[in-house]
Every structure is written in structure tokens, then in C-alpha cells.
Design an enzyme around this catalytic site. Structure first.
Site, PDB file in Angstrom:
ATOM      1  CG  PHE A   1      -1.950   1.060   1.222  1.00 15.63           C
ATOM      2  CD1 PHE A   1      -3.065   0.938   0.414  1.00 15.63           C
ATOM      3  CD2 PHE A   1      -1.812   2.194   2.003  1.00 15.63           C
ATOM      4  CE1 PHE A   1      -4.025   1.937   0.378  1.00 15.63           C
ATOM      5  CE2 PHE A   1      -2.752   3.196   1.975  1.00 15.63           C
ATOM      6  CZ  PHE A   1      -3.866   3.068   1.158  1.00 15.63           C
TER       7      PHE A   1
ATOM      8  CG  ASP B   1      -0.677  -2.571   6.532  1.00 18.55           C
ATOM      9  OD1 ASP B   1      -1.781  -2.833   7.053  1.00 18.55           O
ATOM     10  OD2 ASP B   1      -0.442  -1.503   5.937  1.00 18.55           O
TER      11      ASP B   1
ATOM     12  CE1 TYR C   1      -9.159   3.135   6.602  1.00 19.20           C
ATOM     13  CE2 TYR C   1      -8.339   4.210   8.575  1.00 19.20           C
ATOM     14  CZ  TYR C   1      -8.150   3.781   7.278  1.00 19.20           C
ATOM     15  OH  TYR C   1      -6.942   3.997   6.667  1.00 19.20           O
ATOM     16  CE  LYS C   2      -7.956  -0.701   4.903  1.00 14.44           C
ATOM     17  NZ  LYS C   2      -8.378   0.108   3.759  1.00 14.44           N
TER      18      LYS C   2
ATOM     19  NE  ARG D   1     -10.388  -2.246  -2.803  1.00 13.95           N
ATOM     20  CZ  ARG D   1      -9.706  -1.613  -1.860  1.00 13.95           C
ATOM     21  NH1 ARG D   1      -8.413  -1.833  -1.707  1.00 13.95           N
ATOM     22  NH2 ARG D   1     -10.291  -0.739  -1.071  1.00 13.95           N
TER      23      ARG D   1
HETATM   24  C1  LIG Z   1      -2.875  -1.823   3.599  1.00  7.35           C
HETATM   25  C2  LIG Z   1      -3.173  -0.439   4.100  1.00  7.35           C
HETATM   26  N1  LIG Z   1      -2.328   0.162   4.939  1.00  7.35           N
HETATM   27  C3  LIG Z   1      -2.590   1.409   5.419  1.00  7.35           C
HETATM   28  C4  LIG Z   1      -3.722   2.085   5.037  1.00  7.35           C
HETATM   29  C5  LIG Z   1      -4.039   3.471   5.507  1.00  7.35           C
HETATM   30  O1  LIG Z   1      -3.261   4.029   6.474  1.00  7.35           O
HETATM   31  P1  LIG Z   1      -3.864   5.255   7.326  1.00  7.35           P
HETATM   32  O2  LIG Z   1      -4.857   4.679   8.286  1.00  7.35           O
HETATM   33  O3  LIG Z   1      -2.695   5.858   7.983  1.00  7.35           O
HETATM   34  O4  LIG Z   1      -4.531   6.191   6.365  1.00  7.35           O
HETATM   35  C6  LIG Z   1      -4.628   1.490   4.168  1.00  7.35           C
HETATM   36  C7  LIG Z   1      -5.855   2.227   3.764  1.00  7.35           C
HETATM   37  O5  LIG Z   1      -6.632   1.863   2.951  1.00  7.35           O
HETATM   38  C8  LIG Z   1      -4.344   0.202   3.677  1.00  7.35           C
HETATM   39  O6  LIG Z   1      -5.185  -0.400   2.829  1.00  7.35           O
END
Ligand SMILES: Cc1ncc(COP(=O)(O)O)c(C=O)c1O
Length: 402
Positions: free
Chosen positions: A126, A203, A228-229, A377
Site C-alpha cells: 500500500f 500490515d 475503519y475497514k 474492487r
Molecule cells: C494496507 C493499508 N495500509 C494502510 C492504510 C491506511 O493508512 P492510514 O490509516 O494511515 O490512512 C490502508 C488504507 O486503505 C491500507 O489499505
């Protein structure tokens, strides 16, 4: 045929009744295919936020910090570890954003192994992960070694074995690819990193709340993810970080703030890190923004992560069957692991008009995500998505290409 199948699958779905726990949208929605980007709110969350304002905020006032709020980041971290991430208490904290926690953990990993020169990261990761790795490498005088996975996304243990050597300090990877939901083999890759004396940072943004993760069992060093997902924490809800207990006593992180200090309220001169995972804290925890997460974790506990994963697999299987039945001339190809064991919660449809189609679909109440350069997606959040919704949304996508 698919219509009958959708009805049967919804009737047989042991989690189907939990869809009613989500707040109904104010306008007609045919299909929400973006719960893996921003999960939907629960009705209980709306109630809990209103209640929170009256008490503990409005009534408990500042007394609530000592009575409960200061404990929330670790208490909710422990819940996350127990319910979803396979982590014993005291190793997880809710704080900051994924980006900021990643910055802290990458620095911690570098400090833990200061004689090494290289961070291993993949090009399919990401963007924020790639950029934070660039920043830490530049600031700490390290090199980045980029892995180019086949298909742009599929991280396999062999790839890591080929790329790693004794210069690598840490390996930064996503457990589930944000592009095609390929699931990396956490146990095998972590083992390979350790054999070379490197740590691993996973991650878990697309894993937390979707499938069981076994951080302690895999002997993972560090992990981060957002809430938030699939955790339905709401826009900008704080992230989580995991640090293996064996690393905690000596772990350092670069943003020294008052609440990460030992005996914070003594207000003493000089920073000394707090004991345990609390040392990852910098400033005041985002308590208000944790209220939705508490509600969501309660629902996930009721559902059980094994049942959530089973439904997720059934949803993506069903979506793939539908898309596979479409004629070639519509111009779609599918980017998703065919093996359900290696597939996370979304599938990606490739189409040359993906960007324009996604914009038109949003106007029609079908909400997938667009991913550059040509991906639509389809994210299927197990607790809030029905099989009928999958069919209706995909039919709308097909109709748009006809
Ligand atoms: C794999 C991944 N890492 C990190 C993030 C986002 O990071 P942050 O919460 O700092 O915006 C996302 C957001 O979609 C993501 O899909």
C-alpha cells in the site's frame, strides 16, 4: 439460476440476521462493495456515541480519564488480540493512524538491530507503507530493497528467501494485498526473516476483522492495521499496533510524548519510556474515536471470527462464479486468487473503462472502489453484505458494460 442460489445462500447464512445491526442508509443502496475501505456504521454505534457525550463525557467530565479512558487503548488492544489477532494481552495498543504507527514501528525495528543497512519492502505494498519506508530509510541512512512480486501483488515465501540477506534489518509486508486480496504466508515468511536475523512488520489493514490472525503463534515481531475497514470504526478511526512481548522492554520509538512516559502524571524532566506497550503512545489517545470500535468488537465477538471468515469465503466464491459466467466480449478479467485459502475479502475486476464505470455506478447506488489504472474492487464485508446484494451489484456492473 444465480438468483435462486443467492436466496438459498442468504437463507442458510448463519450470520444473516446480523445485517440488521447496521444503520440503514438514508437513500436507496443497491450494493455496498466498499466495506473493506470504510465499514458501515452500526445502529448501536449511533446510540453509543450519543450516550458517550452525556456520560462519561458530560457527566464524568475529566474524572473519566482516570476512571476509564486512559485504559481504553490497551484494553481495546487486548480485545483485538483475544478476538481476532491471536495475541496475548499487553502487546497491542490503539493509537494514531496506521501511517504514524508504521513510522514508529519501522524506527523501533531499526533501533533493535542498528548494525544492519537495508529495509526490504515490496512494490505492491500500500502506498503509505512504501512512503513511510522511504522516509525512514532516508532519515536513518538506510537502503530500501524493493521486491517486485509476480502479478504485482503475490508475495510468496520464495520471493523473500531470494531477496533477503544478512544486511536486512526488517521486512515490511501486507498480510492481505489491497489490490487483489492475495494472502501472504505469515508463518513461513516470518520464519525466513528470523532465519536471517531480520524482523518482520505485517500490515494487517485488510485482515483485521476478516479472518483469524495468529500473531503470537507465528512469532511476529511487529504489526499494524487500521480499524475503519472490517472493524467498522468509522472515518479516521485510530489504528492498532502489535509489538511482540519479547521486544517490548527494549523497544524505542521516535515520537516521545508525555503519555508514553513512565509515571506520566509526575510531569518530570527528561523522557523515560513507560513499561510495556504503553511506550508506543505519544499524546492524548483519541478516546471519542474509539467508541465505534468497542461496538464493532462486541458484534464480532457475537458472530465469531471463524464464522466471519467462512462467510467471507462464500461471498467471494459466489462473486467469482457470477463473474466467470460473463461473456468475454464484455471486457472483464478477474484479478483474485482462485484458491479460497489464499484469498482475502475482495476481488478485483479489470476493465479498460473501470474509472468511468465506477463513477457511474456510484450514482446508481452500487459502490465499489476504483483502483488505478483499471481495477473495480469488489469488497465484501461479511457482516454487512448479503448474497442477494452481491448478485444485484454485479448485475449492475455487467449491465453497464453491455
Ligand atoms: C494496507 C493499508 N495500509 C494502510 C492504510 C491506511 O493508512 P492510514 O490509516 O494511515 O490512512 C490502508 C488504507 O486503505 C491500507 O489499505
Amino acid at each position: 439460476m444465480f438468483a435462486d442460489r443467492a436466496v438459498q445462500l442468504d437463507i442458510a447464512d448463519p450470520l444473516g440476521h446480523l445485517r440488521d445491526r447496521f444503520l440503514p442508509p438514508q437513500e436507496p443502496l443497491i450494493a455496498y462493495f466498499d466495506g473493506n475501505s470504510l465499514g458501515r456504521p452500526l445502529t448501536a454505534t449511533a446510540e453509543a456515541l450519543t450516550a458517550f457525550i452525556s456520560d462519561p463525557w458530560g457527566t464524568g467530565l475529566i474524572r473519566s480519564w482516570g476512571q476509564q479512558w486512559l485504559d481504553w487503548p490497551i484494553r481495546m488492544g487486548d480485545d483485538l488480540g483475544r478476538l481476532l489477532l491471536g495475541a496475548a494481552p499487553g502487546q497491542l495498543i490503539i493509537a494514531d493512524s496506521t501511517t504514524v504507527l508504521l513510522y514508529k514501528l519501522l524506527n523501533a525495528a531499526v533501533d533493535a538491530n542498528p548494525n544492519r543497512t537495508t529495509i526490504l519492502v515490496d512494490e505492491g505494498n500500500f502506498p503509505t507503507d512504501r512512503y513511510v519506508a522511504e522516509a525512514v530509510a532516508a532519515q536513518r541512512g538506510l537502503q530500501l530493497r524493493w521486491i517486485t512480486p509476480p502479478n504485482g501483488t503475490d508475495i510468496e515465501p520464495d520471493l523473500i528467501s531470494q531477496a533477503i540477506d544478512e544486511n536486512v534489518v526488517t521486512v515490511l509486508l501486507s498480510h492481505i494485498s489491497y489490490l487483489n486480496a492475495h494472502i501472504a504466508d505469515m508463518a513461513a515468511i516470518t520464519r525466513i526473516a528470523h532465519q536471517h536475523g531480520a524482523s518482520v512488520i505485517w500490515d494487517l489493514s485488510h485482515s483485521a476483522g476478516l479472518l483469524p490472525v495468529y500473531l503470537d503463534e507465528c512469532d511476529v515481531d511487529y504489526a499494524v492495521g487500521c480499524t475503519y475497514k472490517y472493524l467498522n470504526g468509522g472515518p479516521g478511526s485510530p489504528a492498532f499496533a502489535y509489538v511482540n512481548a519479547k521486544l517490548l522492554d527494549t523497544m524505542s520509538q521516535p515520537i516521545w510524548g508525555w503519555l508514553g512516559r513512565r509515571d506520566a502524571f509526575e510531569m518530570e524532566q527528561g523522557f523515560q519510556p513507560a513499561a510495556g506497550i504503553r511506550r508506543l503512545t505519544s499524546g492524548t489517545p483519541p478516546v471519542l474515536a474509539m467508541v465505534p470500535l468497542a461496538e464493532s468488537l462486541a458484534l464480532i465477538e457475537e458472530a465469531g471470527i471463524a464464522a466471519i471468515r467462512a462467510k467471507s469465503t462464500a461471498l467471494t466464491d459466489f462473486a467469482l462464479q457470477i463473474v466467470d459466467s460473463w461473456p468475454n466480449h464484455l471486457g472483464f478479467t478477474v484479478n483474485a486468487p482462485r484458491d479460497a485459502q489464499r484469498r482475502g475479502g475482495h476481488i478485483t475486476l479489470i476493465h479498460e473503462d473501470a474509472r468511468a464505470m465506477t463513477a457511474r455506478l456510484w450514482n446508481e447506488g452500487v459502490i465499489p472502489d476504483y483502483r488505478n489504472p483499471n481495477g473495480i474492487r469488489i469488497g465484501l464485508s461479511p457482516l454487512s453484505t448479503s448474497f442477494a446484494e452481491v448478485l444485484a451489484g454485479l448485475q449492475a456492473i455487467r449491465a453497464m458494460a453491455e
